[in-house]
Design a protein around this motif. Sequence first.
Motif: not given
Length: 197
Positions: A32-35, A104-110, A95-102
Motif C-alpha cells: 500500500a505504501e509502495e503504491a 472485498g471478494r478477495i480472498p476468493y472461495f469456490q 495498480y491492477a494487483l493493488y485494486k484486486i488485493w483491496q
Amino acid sequence: MLVYDRIRNEEEPSAAFQYFLENADEIISTEAEEAEQIFTATEVQQLRKKCDPLIEGILNRFLTENNSEREFYNRLWTDGIYGNAALQNDKEKLYALYKIWQDGRIPYFQLDAGLSMTNEQFGDCCNRNRQLIKKAFFIINSAFSQRSQQSDLLLRVLNECETDEDRVVVMAQILGHVEMKGWLNLYERVRTETVKE
C-alpha cells in the motif's frame, strides 16, 4: 513494485499470486505504501479512469466462472494481470494487483450454488417466520456492549426455525435489513454533510 516483481519472478507466479492474495492481511507488506510512493496523485487519477472499469470487468468475469481457487488465481494472474495486453506497462499491472488485493471478494472461495426458491416459497417462509424476523430486526437495532452478545441472540433466532429453508429465509431477511440499515446510515451521513456545506 516489490510484491509485483517478486510474484512475476517466482518459478510458479500464479501460485505466489494466490499465496499473496490469500495471506496479504497477515503478511506485513509495504504494498500500500509502495503504491502511494510509486504513483503521483495525477497518475492515480489516470489509472483509476483507465484501469478501474477493466479491472472490475476482469474480476467479475472470473468470479462468475466459479472455478476452483487454484484455477481462479491462475487465470486472474495469467489472463487478468500479467498477460493482459490492455494493461500496457508494469505500473498498470501493479495498480491492477493493488485494486484486486483491496477488493472485498478477495480472498476468493469456490462456492456451492446454495438454496434457491420461488418468490411464492420465499413469501410463505417469510409469513411463517414473521415473528422470528421481527425479533431478529429488534436484535439488530438494539445496543450491546459486545458484538458476540448480538451474534449469539441472532443464532438463537435461527435455531428457532423449524427447517433449513426457514433458516435461509430468516437469514436473507437479516442480511437485507443490515444492508438497508447500512445504506440508510450512508444516506444520512451524506445528507448531513450536504446540509453543513
